[in-house]
Design a protein around this motif. Structure first.
Motif, PDB file in Angstrom:
ATOM      1  N   ALA A  15       0.844  -1.043   0.074  1.00  0.00           N
ATOM      2  CA  ALA A  15       0.086  -0.074  -0.058  1.00  0.00           C
ATOM      3  C   ALA A  15       0.967   1.273   0.030  1.00  0.00           C
ATOM      4  O   ALA A  15       0.439   2.247  -0.814  1.00  0.00           O
ATOM      5  CB  ALA A  15      -0.902   0.086   1.123  1.00  0.00           C
ATOM      6  N   VAL A  16       1.831   1.284   0.855  1.00  0.00           N
ATOM      7  CA  VAL A  16       2.880   2.399   0.744  1.00  0.00           C
ATOM      8  C   VAL A  16       3.498   2.631  -0.568  1.00  0.00           C
ATOM      9  O   VAL A  16       3.439   3.778  -1.174  1.00  0.00           O
ATOM     10  CB  VAL A  16       3.868   2.123   1.981  1.00  0.00           C
ATOM     11  N   SER A  17       3.939   1.423  -1.252  1.00  0.00           N
ATOM     12  CA  SER A  17       4.563   1.869  -2.660  1.00  0.00           C
ATOM     13  C   SER A  17       3.470   2.223  -3.473  1.00  0.00           C
ATOM     14  O   SER A  17       4.021   2.875  -4.600  1.00  0.00           O
ATOM     15  CB  SER A  17       4.982   0.361  -2.966  1.00  0.00           C
ATOM     16  N   ILE A  18       2.204   2.009  -3.276  1.00  0.00           N
ATOM     17  CA  ILE A  18       1.452   2.441  -4.445  1.00  0.00           C
ATOM     18  C   ILE A  18       0.910   3.935  -4.203  1.00  0.00           C
ATOM     19  O   ILE A  18       0.775   4.720  -4.978  1.00  0.00           O
ATOM     20  CB  ILE A  18       0.003   1.538  -4.312  1.00  0.00           C
ATOM     21  N   PHE A  19       0.562   3.941  -2.798  1.00  0.00           N
ATOM     22  CA  PHE A  19      -0.039   5.399  -2.626  1.00  0.00           C
ATOM     23  C   PHE A  19       1.099   6.473  -2.151  1.00  0.00           C
ATOM     24  O   PHE A  19       0.437   7.639  -1.727  1.00  0.00           O
ATOM     25  CB  PHE A  19      -1.026   5.306  -1.465  1.00  0.00           C
ATOM     26  N   SER A  20       2.116   6.183  -2.110  1.00  0.00           N
ATOM     27  CA  SER A  20       3.352   7.397  -1.831  1.00  0.00           C
ATOM     28  C   SER A  20       4.229   7.644  -2.963  1.00  0.00           C
ATOM     29  O   SER A  20       5.546   7.817  -2.822  1.00  0.00           O
ATOM     30  CB  SER A  20       4.064   6.540  -0.561  1.00  0.00           C
ATOM     31  N   ARG A  21       3.619   7.210  -4.177  1.00  0.00           N
ATOM     32  CA  ARG A  21       4.537   7.686  -5.259  1.00  0.00           C
ATOM     33  C   ARG A  21       5.196   9.071  -5.543  1.00  0.00           C
ATOM     34  O   ARG A  21       6.238   8.930  -6.339  1.00  0.00           O
ATOM     35  CB  ARG A  21       3.496   7.014  -6.646  1.00  0.00           C
ATOM     36  N   SER A  22       4.536   9.745  -4.878  1.00  0.00           N
ATOM     37  CA  SER A  22       4.700  11.323  -5.121  1.00  0.00           C
ATOM     38  C   SER A  22       5.759  11.745  -4.195  1.00  0.00           C
ATOM     39  O   SER A  22       6.205  12.837  -3.965  1.00  0.00           O
ATOM     40  CB  SER A  22       3.672  12.309  -5.100  1.00  0.00           C
ATOM     41  N   LEU A  23       6.296  10.564  -3.101  1.00  0.00           N
ATOM     42  CA  LEU A  23       7.140  10.947  -2.142  1.00  0.00           C
ATOM     43  C   LEU A  23       8.515  11.161  -2.854  1.00  0.00           C
ATOM     44  O   LEU A  23       8.781  10.473  -3.856  1.00  0.00           O
ATOM     45  CB  LEU A  23       6.926   9.761  -1.219  1.00  0.00           C
ATOM     46  N   ASN A  24       9.248  11.834  -2.087  1.00  0.00           N
ATOM     47  CA  ASN A  24      10.609  12.024  -2.695  1.00  0.00           C
ATOM     48  C   ASN A  24      11.187  10.466  -2.455  1.00  0.00           C
ATOM     49  O   ASN A  24      11.165   9.684  -1.594  1.00  0.00           O
ATOM     50  CB  ASN A  24      11.425  12.707  -1.482  1.00  0.00           C
ATOM     51  N   GLU A  25      11.864  10.118  -3.624  1.00  0.00           N
ATOM     52  CA  GLU A  25      12.623   8.976  -3.779  1.00  0.00           C
ATOM     53  C   GLU A  25      13.426   8.420  -3.018  1.00  0.00           C
ATOM     54  O   GLU A  25      13.538   7.288  -2.477  1.00  0.00           O
ATOM     55  CB  GLU A  25      13.285   8.558  -5.409  1.00  0.00           C
ATOM     56  N   GLU A  26      14.313   9.315  -2.142  1.00  0.00           N
ATOM     57  CA  GLU A  26      15.141   8.870  -0.855  1.00  0.00           C
ATOM     58  C   GLU A  26      14.398   8.574   0.159  1.00  0.00           C
ATOM     59  O   GLU A  26      14.373   7.451   0.737  1.00  0.00           O
ATOM     60  CB  GLU A  26      16.112  10.054  -0.665  1.00  0.00           C
ATOM     61  N   MET A  27      13.231   9.298   0.561  1.00  0.00           N
ATOM     62  CA  MET A  27      12.437   8.916   1.574  1.00  0.00           C
ATOM     63  C   MET A  27      11.486   7.894   1.342  1.00  0.00           C
ATOM     64  O   MET A  27      11.622   6.888   2.381  1.00  0.00           O
ATOM     65  CB  MET A  27      11.544  10.140   1.640  1.00  0.00           C
TER      66      MET A  27
END
Length: 659
Positions: free
Chosen positions: A109-121
């Motif tokens: 779920a985190v991998s799907i719904f956090s795609r706009s998160l900074n890639e390092e974070m």
């Protein structure tokens, strides 16, 4: 072949977790985009392998494959299909696989719904979640493999624990695990922020919806567990301060504090270090609960029997997670600069005080839960810490918490005007106090000060929540415009506080004014309790799919009017030969009528336990309202996927420079 496929999938899930941990964390440290990009596909692959593994175990139960040791000891061919499916997590090995699967689900779920998160974070968050997965999956493979074969295989199984053959227990563990394990997301965000030096308001904004959803699931799991204990165990109580009950309640209290602290960090940039510490504590308490349930150090209707090697493994894992996270916190937290400025009298300080009280309440439960275990381990004797301790220590702390929960929303950020707030809230407080005192004095007992205080606090909490909402809505000339202009978080807060008030009403009224009677009744005889007349009409034999039962029949009258027919049972299960009590309950918003059969006596008579429990349904109504409030807050538009990636990138860079 199904068992082998399940075991292979579990091993492959471990391999994916290793990839998900090593490459992204090292890539984030060295800013290697290709390495960080491994996190998302590895996390999703791990979830798929865990899904295959748990489905294989489910198929083994459905097909009655008793060549698998776990299936043989946890199921039986006469067990109904839905209980065979629930038996997947009905004992230790399967419940640990459910734990790993749930963590895989959260990872996906985190991998799907956090795609706009900074890639390092994102790489760090998924990497930390993978480290937790590695520990759990190693534990399963080396100490608790649900796919171990049994040679020679038995003709039939040992059956599922009769206590767990109930609808409530088919859904209670998944809900509770979704909450327990969901707190790993907030933990992972906190560790990722510490690793990257990005302890700013942006990480709190990203972490808060995940924490809200985990808190909702944990609330659901605790509520279901309380409901199950009430109607299944036959003693009419809804909470016993059992160590395993405490193990779920402690992280709930700290998660509640974490939610309020995240709100302050997100809106004001304050409490940064404190918020991280709460995230670490919440998940650490979840792991502690896992240790208590599975190590064999305590006895409980909720606990799983386990050998010492399992307890030692979990204890080492717990020490590594808690010790490592606190060491990282000790190294990085002093570099965090809290630049927010606020007056002594402000919403920030009220929320901080409320957080401290919630953590204190959790610590008091932790002390009462662990103290007997420590004494026993040191050879200093065995003692029991029960309801008197928790009532004396825990309840007084909750009074100020409810008081502050009512008044804090009225205070403004940075600085408040106490005189204006006092003028607005005094009549609400006095009316709540007067209503609570008068209701108890006129309707029940004029000397019952506990009930007066409890009901007054419930009325205060509800009325202050509604007053706060009204104050916001009334800023618009048109009330409908005012209602539409409020964010979901405001409605969520209001619902959650109303839920807490409803729970308080139910807890106070049922604890103070429930009445019970244990009586010998022969067919045709009656007994009276709480204004109701219970007529025992006799007992008959009934057959279930895997049990036989004596079923009693009771007619309940209020005056001359029949209000309920209750049919409690005394069941004997065919395989384990356990005798179980199935209470009969006539539910109502204002009262429950509760009857449980005891032992048979001479002349066709039975020992019967009868209860009248006022307002007890309000306890679970409060839980439902709190869940609705959490979901409403999680739906706030600020947490949607359109959040700008640049916001987090800028915040992370600024935090890194500050560090």
């Amino acid at each position: 072949m199904i068992a082998e496929l399940g075991h292979f999938s579990l091993v492959m899930a471990l391999m994916m977790a290793l990839l998900q941990a090593v490459f992204p964390l090292w890539g984030a440290q060295r800013r290697l985009s290709a390495w960080m990009a491994v996190a998302v596909p590895a996390g999703r692959a791990q979830f798929l392998f865990l899904l295959v593994s748990i489905v294989c175990l489910g198929i083994s139960f459905v097909n009655n494959d008793f060549s698998i040791e776990y299936v043989a000891k946890s199921s039986n061919s006469s067990l109904p299909l839905y209980y065979r499916i629930a038996a997947v997590w009905g004992a230790h090995e399967g419940s640990m696989l459910l734990w790993a699967f749930t963590l895989g689900l959260w990872t996906c779920a985190v991998s799907i719904f956090s795609r706009s998160l900074n890639e390092e974070m994102l790489a760090r968050v998924l990497g930390v979640m993978a480290l937790v997965s590695i520990g759990i999956e190693l534990f399963i493979l080396f100490t608790s493999n649900p796919f171990d074969r049994l040679v020679p295989s038995p003709v039939d199984g040992n059956d599922m624990n009769p206590l767990l053959q109930d609808f409530g227990m088919t859904i209670h563990p998944p809900m509770l695990y979704m909450g327990y394990v969901g707190l790993s997301v907030a933990f992972s965000f906190a560790i990722a922020a510490l690793l990257g030096g990005s302890l700013d308001s942006a990480w709190a904004r990203w972490s808060r919806p995940w924490t809200l959803v985990a808190w909702v699931f944990l609330t659901c799991g605790i509520t279901l567990g309380s409901w199950w204990a009430y109607y299944e165990l036959g003693w009419g109580g809804w909470w016993f301060w059992d160590p395993v009950e405490n193990a779920s309640f402690m992280p709930w209290l700290v998660a509640t504090a974490l939610l309020h602290s995240l709100a302050v960090t997100e809106k004001r940039g304050a409490f940064k270090a404190w918020t991280v510490l709460l995230a670490l504590f919440a998940f650490s308490l979840s792991l502690l609960g896992t240790f208590l349930v599975r190590s064999g150090v305590l006895t409980s209707v909720h606990a799983f029997a386990a050998d010492p090697s399992r307890g030692l493994f979990i204890l080492i894992f717990l020490a590594l997670v808690v010790g490592g996270s606190l060491l990282l916190y000790a190294l990085r937290a002093p570099m965090v600069k809290d630049n927010a400025r606020y007056a002594l009298v402000s919403r920030e300080n009220l929320l901080l005080l409320n957080n401290i009280l919630l953590v204190t309440a959790s610590a008091s439960i932790l002390l009462g839960t662990l103290y007997p275990l420590v004494l026993d381990a040191l050879g200093l004797g065995k003692i029991s810490v029960g309801s008197p301790y928790f009532t004396t220590v825990f309840v007084p702390v909750m009074g100020p918490i409810f008081l502050l929960a009512g008044i804090a929303p009225m205070f403004g950020w940075r600085q408040a005007e106490p005189g204006r707030i006092f003028k607005r809230a005094r009549w609400v407080f006095l009316a709540s106090f007067g209503l609570g005192v008068s209701l108890v004095a006129l309707s029940w007992n004029p000397a019952d000060f506990k009930s007066m205080a409890g009901l007054s606090m419930a009325f205060w909490l509800a009325s202050s929540a509604l007053l706060s909402l009204y104050s916001r809505v009334s800023l618009r000339a048109n009330p409908l415009d005012g209602l539409r202009s409020q964010s979901p978080s405001i409605y969520g807060m209001t619902l959650a506080h109303l839920g807490a008030a409803a729970f308080l009403v139910g807890a106070v009224m049922s604890n103070q004014y429930s009445v019970e009677k244990i009586v010998r009744l022969a067919p045709g005889e009656t007994t009276e309790l709480g204004g109701y007349r219970f007529k025992f009409e006799g007992v008959k034999e009934v057959a279930g799919p895997n049990y036989r039962a004596k079923e009693g029949s009771f007619q309940v009258f209020e005056g001359e009017q029949a209000v309920a027919e209750l049919k409690p049972q005394k069941r004997v299960y065919k395989v384990q030969r356990n005798t179980m009590t199935e209470a009969a309950i006539d539910p109502g918003l204002l009262r429950d009528l509760y009857v449980a059969l005891g032992e048979s006596m001479e002349g066709g008579a039975w020992s019967v336990r009868v209860y009248v429990k006022p307002f007890i349904r309000w306890i679970w109504l409060g839980g439902l309202l709190m869940m609705a409030g959490g979901l409403c807050s999680a739906a706030d538009r600020r947490y949607r996927l359109q959040a700008r990636q640049a916001e987090f990138a800028d915040g992370g860079l600024a935090g890194a420079k500050a560090g």
